[in-house]
Design an enzyme around this catalytic site. Structure first.
Site, PDB file in Angstrom:
ATOM      1  N   GLY A 172       0.863  -1.178   0.000  1.00  0.00           N
ATOM      2  CA  GLY A 172       0.000   0.000   0.000  1.00  0.00           C
ATOM      3  C   GLY A 172       0.895   1.221   0.000  1.00  0.00           C
ATOM      4  O   GLY A 172       1.685   1.396   0.924  1.00  0.00           O
ATOM      5  N   CYS A 227      -7.141  -6.964   2.388  1.00  0.00           N
ATOM      6  CA  CYS A 227      -6.995  -6.263   1.106  1.00  0.00           C
ATOM      7  C   CYS A 227      -8.271  -6.332   0.278  1.00  0.00           C
ATOM      8  O   CYS A 227      -8.244  -6.180  -0.944  1.00  0.00           O
ATOM      9  CB  CYS A 227      -5.802  -6.806   0.325  1.00  0.00           C
ATOM     10  SG  CYS A 227      -4.254  -6.629   1.214  1.00  0.00           S
TER      11      CYS A 227
END
Length: 291
Positions: free
Chosen positions: A149, A178
């Site tokens: 990320g 996720c």
């Protein structure tokens, strides 16, 4: 042709998530004005859940109050990606680097982060690969072993990657990792089924993979630089920060010298005793000196 490039690595141990976030924000500001070189934070977090800027709260499967009872924190961030977990025995890298200086776009940057974790897994005989379309991170079959990320502001990166060495996988059962509901989460320990080396060794291997793939010719290691309060600046030239590795080296040198002296004394105790007697002042209680 670009010249040699150095990467400064801060080995920080376990750091509270908000402290690490504030530190990254300051470093990003400094990197934008070229006040600091490319910098990589290597650390772990206490149990922490984070959500990306899409705010996908529905992928948190239990109330926030239960997280607190578990001793875990929840934080909202400006990074890309969905909800994820950070915790002990997970290797985290937060690169604060200038993509413009190394000529990388966002997609190539993420691909290199993926390759960093894929290469580390391969050192232990684990065949990992990047996710399929719509699947971020790094996978071993249908099991996710590494998350990504990132945030990029004016070409300078922050946030980064998290590689599962041997975290408590039960924490992942409280989220849809996720945002992908039909897949599992795994770890290096689970995939190898073997005793792994010390975590510090694996962290350093991950850093080495990162440095090689991003083309750095050298690494400067900084041991646990200071995290300062909000009203203080992080000054990399401050002797408490910059000279810490040198102080450690000086300490080790002193210890080594004393150990060498002790070793020589153990090897030849008679000479050591005679030497100490020669240095002692004459006294009535020391017949050897009074002869």
């Amino acid at each position: 042709m670009r010249g040699p490039r150095n990467l400064e690595v801060w080995k920080m141990g376990v750091v509270n998530y908000l402290d690490a976030l504030k530190l990254q924000e300051k470093l990003v500001s400094d990197r934008k004005i070229c006040k600091i070189p490319d910098t990589l934070l290597s650390l772990q977090h206490p149990p922490t859940y984070t959500l990306g800027k899409r705010r996908t709260d529905h992928n948190l499967l239990i109330p926030v109050s239960e997280l607190k009872q578990m001793g875990a924190e929840l934080h909202y961030t400006q990074r890309g990606g969905d909800i994820t977990f950070h915790g002990p025995r997970q290797a985290i890298l937060y690169p604060v680097i200038s993509l413009r200086e190394i000529g990388l776009g966002a997609r190539n940057y993420v691909e290199k982060l993926e390759l960093t974790m894929i290469e580390l897994a391969s050192l232990y005989g684990v065949k990992a690969c990047a996710g399929q379309k719509g699947e971020t991170g790094v996978w071993v079959g249908d099991r996710k072993i590494g998350a990504i990320g990132v945030r990029i502001s004016y070409g300078v990166t922050s946030h980064g990657l998290a590689f599962n060495i041997d975290p408590d996988l039960k924490y992942f059962k409280h989220i849809v990792p996720c945002g992908i509901g039909d897949k599992e989460v795994t770890s290096l320990r689970r995939e190898t089924g073997a005793v792994l080396p010390a975590e510090e060794v694996i962290h350093e291997q991950l850093i080495s993979c990162f440095a090689r793939l991003f083309g750095y010719s050298s690494i400067t290691w900084e041991e646990s630089p200071l995290i300062l309060p909000d009203n203080e600046e992080i000054d990399n030239t401050h002797p408490r920060v910059r000279n810490q590795p040198r102080r450690l080296l000086d300490s080790f040198a002193s210890i080594s010298a004393n150990l060498n002296k002790l070793s020589r004394a153990i090897q030849d105790p008679k000479k050591a005793v005679e030497a100490s007697l020669r240095k002692a002042p004459p006294s009535a209680s020391n017949p050897t000196q009074n002869k």
